[in-house]
Design a protein around this motif. Structure first.
Motif, PDB file in Angstrom:
ATOM      1  N   PRO A  54       0.829  -1.202   0.000  1.00 45.47           N
ATOM      2  CA  PRO A  54       0.000   0.000   0.000  1.00 45.47           C
ATOM      3  C   PRO A  54       0.867   1.258   0.000  1.00 45.47           C
ATOM      4  N   ALA A  55       0.491   2.250  -0.783  1.00 44.72           N
ATOM      5  CA  ALA A  55       1.318   3.447  -0.938  1.00 44.72           C
ATOM      6  C   ALA A  55       1.371   4.285   0.328  1.00 44.72           C
ATOM      7  N   LEU A  56       0.254   4.407   1.035  1.00 46.23           N
ATOM      8  CA  LEU A  56       0.194   5.265   2.201  1.00 46.23           C
ATOM      9  C   LEU A  56       0.727   4.544   3.437  1.00 46.23           C
ATOM     10  N   PRO A  57       1.496   5.228   4.260  1.00 35.18           N
ATOM     11  CA  PRO A  57       2.005   4.598   5.488  1.00 35.18           C
ATOM     12  C   PRO A  57       0.971   4.535   6.601  1.00 35.18           C
ATOM     13  N   ILE A  58      -0.136   5.246   6.470  1.00 36.97           N
ATOM     14  CA  ILE A  58      -1.172   5.283   7.487  1.00 36.97           C
ATOM     15  C   ILE A  58      -2.349   4.408   7.055  1.00 36.97           C
ATOM     16  N   CYS A  59      -2.911   3.653   7.984  1.00 35.65           N
ATOM     17  CA  CYS A  59      -4.052   2.785   7.692  1.00 35.65           C
ATOM     18  C   CYS A  59      -5.078   2.900   8.813  1.00 35.65           C
ATOM     19  N   LEU A  60      -6.305   2.500   8.510  1.00 34.20           N
ATOM     20  CA  LEU A  60      -7.400   2.536   9.471  1.00 34.20           C
ATOM     21  C   LEU A  60      -8.022   1.154   9.568  1.00 34.20           C
ATOM     22  N   CYS A  61      -8.137   0.626  10.770  1.00 38.56           N
ATOM     23  CA  CYS A  61      -8.740  -0.686  10.981  1.00 38.56           C
ATOM     24  C   CYS A  61      -9.606  -0.659  12.235  1.00 38.56           C
ATOM     25  N   GLY A  62     -10.571  -1.575  12.260  1.00 36.62           N
ATOM     26  CA  GLY A  62     -11.437  -1.695  13.422  1.00 36.62           C
ATOM     27  C   GLY A  62     -12.790  -1.080  13.190  1.00 36.62           C
ATOM     28  N   SER A  63     -13.765  -1.500  13.974  1.00 37.59           N
ATOM     29  CA  SER A  63     -15.121  -0.972  13.896  1.00 37.59           C
ATOM     30  C   SER A  63     -15.763  -1.085  15.285  1.00 37.59           C
ATOM     31  N   ILE A  83     -15.517   2.207  15.517  1.00 37.80           N
ATOM     32  CA  ILE A  83     -14.637   3.369  15.437  1.00 37.80           C
ATOM     33  C   ILE A  83     -13.277   2.887  14.956  1.00 37.80           C
ATOM     34  N   PRO A  84     -12.882   3.208  13.724  1.00 39.89           N
ATOM     35  CA  PRO A  84     -11.584   2.741  13.212  1.00 39.89           C
ATOM     36  C   PRO A  84     -10.422   3.373  13.954  1.00 39.89           C
ATOM     37  N   ARG A  85      -9.362   2.583  14.106  1.00 38.27           N
ATOM     38  CA  ARG A  85      -8.166   3.059  14.765  1.00 38.27           C
ATOM     39  C   ARG A  85      -7.061   3.282  13.743  1.00 38.27           C
ATOM     40  N   ILE A  86      -6.216   4.257  14.011  1.00 38.23           N
ATOM     41  CA  ILE A  86      -5.139   4.608  13.096  1.00 38.23           C
ATOM     42  C   ILE A  86      -3.925   3.732  13.384  1.00 38.23           C
ATOM     43  N   GLY A  87      -3.337   3.215  12.316  1.00 37.98           N
ATOM     44  CA  GLY A  87      -2.151   2.394  12.454  1.00 37.98           C
ATOM     45  C   GLY A  87      -1.143   2.670  11.363  1.00 37.98           C
ATOM     46  N   ILE A  88      -0.078   1.883  11.353  1.00 39.61           N
ATOM     47  CA  ILE A  88       0.997   2.008  10.369  1.00 39.61           C
ATOM     48  C   ILE A  88       0.953   0.795   9.453  1.00 39.61           C
ATOM     49  N   ALA A  89       0.928   1.037   8.147  1.00 37.40           N
ATOM     50  CA  ALA A  89       0.881  -0.043   7.153  1.00 37.40           C
ATOM     51  C   ALA A  89       2.264  -0.661   7.002  1.00 37.40           C
ATOM     52  N   MET A  90       2.401  -1.880   7.465  1.00 36.99           N
ATOM     53  CA  MET A  90       3.701  -2.552   7.499  1.00 36.99           C
ATOM     54  C   MET A  90       3.676  -3.770   6.581  1.00 36.99           C
ATOM     55  N   GLY A  91       4.782  -4.055   5.934  1.00 35.02           N
ATOM     56  CA  GLY A  91       4.896  -5.216   5.063  1.00 35.02           C
ATOM     57  C   GLY A  91       6.171  -5.987   5.347  1.00 35.02           C
ATOM     58  N   GLU A 104      -5.774  -5.313   0.795  1.00 38.87           N
ATOM     59  CA  GLU A 104      -6.871  -6.102   1.356  1.00 38.87           C
ATOM     60  C   GLU A 104      -6.476  -6.818   2.644  1.00 38.87           C
ATOM     61  N   GLY A 105      -5.203  -7.098   2.804  1.00 40.41           N
ATOM     62  CA  GLY A 105      -4.757  -7.844   3.973  1.00 40.41           C
ATOM     63  C   GLY A 105      -4.322  -6.985   5.144  1.00 40.41           C
ATOM     64  N   LEU A 106      -4.471  -5.664   5.044  1.00 40.83           N
ATOM     65  CA  LEU A 106      -4.005  -4.792   6.121  1.00 40.83           C
ATOM     66  C   LEU A 106      -4.736  -5.054   7.437  1.00 40.83           C
ATOM     67  N   CYS A 107      -6.035  -5.228   7.362  1.00 39.77           N
ATOM     68  CA  CYS A 107      -6.824  -5.365   8.593  1.00 39.77           C
ATOM     69  C   CYS A 107      -7.174  -6.809   8.919  1.00 39.77           C
ATOM     70  N   LYS A 108      -7.236  -7.682   7.928  1.00 48.87           N
ATOM     71  CA  LYS A 108      -7.576  -9.067   8.178  1.00 48.87           C
ATOM     72  C   LYS A 108      -7.244  -9.905   6.939  1.00 48.87           C
ATOM     73  N   LYS A 109      -7.192 -11.204   7.135  1.00 44.89           N
ATOM     74  CA  LYS A 109      -7.003 -12.113   6.010  1.00 44.89           C
ATOM     75  C   LYS A 109      -8.273 -12.154   5.170  1.00 44.89           C
ATOM     76  N   TYR A 110      -8.126 -12.540   3.921  1.00 45.68           N
ATOM     77  CA  TYR A 110      -9.272 -12.560   3.021  1.00 45.68           C
ATOM     78  C   TYR A 110      -9.225 -13.803   2.139  1.00 45.68           C
ATOM     79  N   LEU A 111     -10.386 -14.211   1.658  1.00 45.75           N
ATOM     80  CA  LEU A 111     -10.478 -15.385   0.791  1.00 45.75           C
ATOM     81  C   LEU A 111      -9.721 -15.150  -0.512  1.00 45.75           C
ATOM     82  N   MET A 112      -8.980 -16.167  -0.934  1.00 44.63           N
ATOM     83  CA  MET A 112      -8.213 -16.094  -2.176  1.00 44.63           C
ATOM     84  C   MET A 112      -8.317 -17.438  -2.891  1.00 44.63           C
ATOM     85  N   PRO A 113      -9.496 -17.742  -3.495  1.00 43.16           N
ATOM     86  CA  PRO A 113      -9.660 -19.048  -4.143  1.00 43.16           C
ATOM     87  C   PRO A 113      -8.733 -19.257  -5.329  1.00 43.16           C
TER      88      PRO A 113
END
Length: 357
Positions: free
Chosen positions: A89-98, A100-108, A288-297
């Motif tokens: 992801p291009a941006l270093p900032i990410c939002l996850c949670g509900s 109320i989303p929380r601010i985090g750092i996009a790490m790879g 797509e994987g920043l906040c959780k795993k996702y289906l990849m058939p």
């Protein structure tokens, strides 16, 4: 009190001696009935003994395969060996949670999460010290084979899939929420999977195989081979496993056995795809994987690297953990050797993009 402590120490020593004597007197793999059943399996040419060793998590792991380490689109710790990385992801900032989303750092980063035995010998657990652990009844015996001579140049492989989240165990990264948290376990064995044994049954989970069973589709795999060797495999060509061969059928039946490295890597690639198709393995790379795993058939091949740990651990150099489909000529010689070096073991590295909260 001193006499009681002496008795306790004597009991511990006696117990240890008993355990060692049991291991010393236990029959070896070459003495078991399963061993003989495999030696006489149809197809010929399959040595009877199961070989391998336990993986040393310090000396047998290519720890430089963890890199590049990125924050957003920036590599804050590049790969010194020049290994290619997937898109982040291009941006270093990410939002996850509900709610109320929380601010985090996009790490790879690249995470060692699975261990795999790949062998032509049924019930041969390569990464458990080369032990044959069979259920005691006739299932999976004589199924695997290798026939390098004559008109049939194919081989059939079995795969054992282990839970192996090394980073979580060793606490290499501090944010445990981003790491897979599990204990060591044998998660899957193909000997009891009928879909792994038969091409017709395998079509139940890959009915699209009929579309790609033609010369034009297979010729396109040459581009995937070149791309995987130079940089990364081409995910749009999902029916190809690059230089190893076709990704279909999703089983261990390798019709063109060129070598143990090529055939075993192809079997492991197909097995990984099969895990995704069955919903057992999920996607972890990209936005797509920043906040959780996702289906990849349809598995993205770029998500994985395979590092050889048995019989010869590959722990350094650019090709220590190559992507799916890259040429098996690059790592050089010594990957296999006759008799005691024909059972393969691999450490599976998976790309992980995660929002560190």
């Amino acid at each position: 009190m001193a006499r009681r402590a002496w008795r306790l120490r004597s009991g511990v020593v006696a117990s240890a001696a008993l355990v060692l004597s049991l291991f010393a007197s236990a029959p070896t793999a070459a003495q078991t009935p399963v061993q003989n059943a495999t030696t006489t399996a149809s197809g010929g040419g399959v040595p009877g003994s199961c070989t391998g060793k336990f993986v040393n998590p310090v000396t047998d792991v290519c720890w430089s395969c963890l890199f590049p380490l990125s924050v957003g689109g920036l590599h804050i710790f590049p790969s010194l060996a020049g290994r290619p990385d997937t898109g982040n992801p291009a941006l270093p900032i990410c939002l996850c949670g509900s709610p109320i989303p929380r601010i985090g750092i996009a790490m790879g980063f690249w995470e060692p999460v699975r261990l795999a035995d790949v062998s032509v010998k049924p019930w041969c657990f390569v990464n458990l010290g080369g032990k044959r652990i069979a259920p005691g009844f006739d299932i999976g015996y004589g199924k695997a084979r290798r026939t390098p001579d004559g008109p049939n140049t194919g081989s059939k492989w079995h795969v054992h899939w282990y839970m192996y989240p090394l980073l979580y165990w060793m606490e290499v990264l501090t944010d445990m929420a981003c790491l897979e948290q599990a204990s060591f376990d044998i998660a899957y064995v193909t000997e009891i999977d009928p879909l792994w044994q038969d091409d017709t049954l395998t079509a139940l989970i890959n009915p699209e195989v009929a579309i790609f069973a033609n010369p034009i589709a297979q010729a396109a795999c040459a581009a995937d081979c070149a791309s995987a060797t130079v940089h990364l495999p081409l995910d749009p060509l999902f029916w190809c496993a690059g230089c190893q061969g076709p990704m279909y059928p999703m089983n261990g039946n390798v019709s063109a056995h060129i070598g143990h490295v090529q055939a075993s890597r192809l079997a492991l690639s197909r097995f990984s795809y099969k895990m995704h198709r069955m919903g057992i393995a999920w996607g972890t790379m990209g936005g797509e994987g920043l906040c959780k795993k996702y289906l990849m058939p349809i598995m993205k091949k770029q998500q994985y690297r395979f590092q050889a740990v048995n019989p010869s651990p590959m722990v350094k150099g650019r090709w220590a953990c190559p992507p799916i489909g890259s040429s098996d000529l690059k790592p050089g010689s010594g990957n296999t050797y006759p008799a005691v070096g024909e059972d393969m073991g691999y450490l599976v590295w998976r790309k992980r993009n995660c929002c560190v909260l």
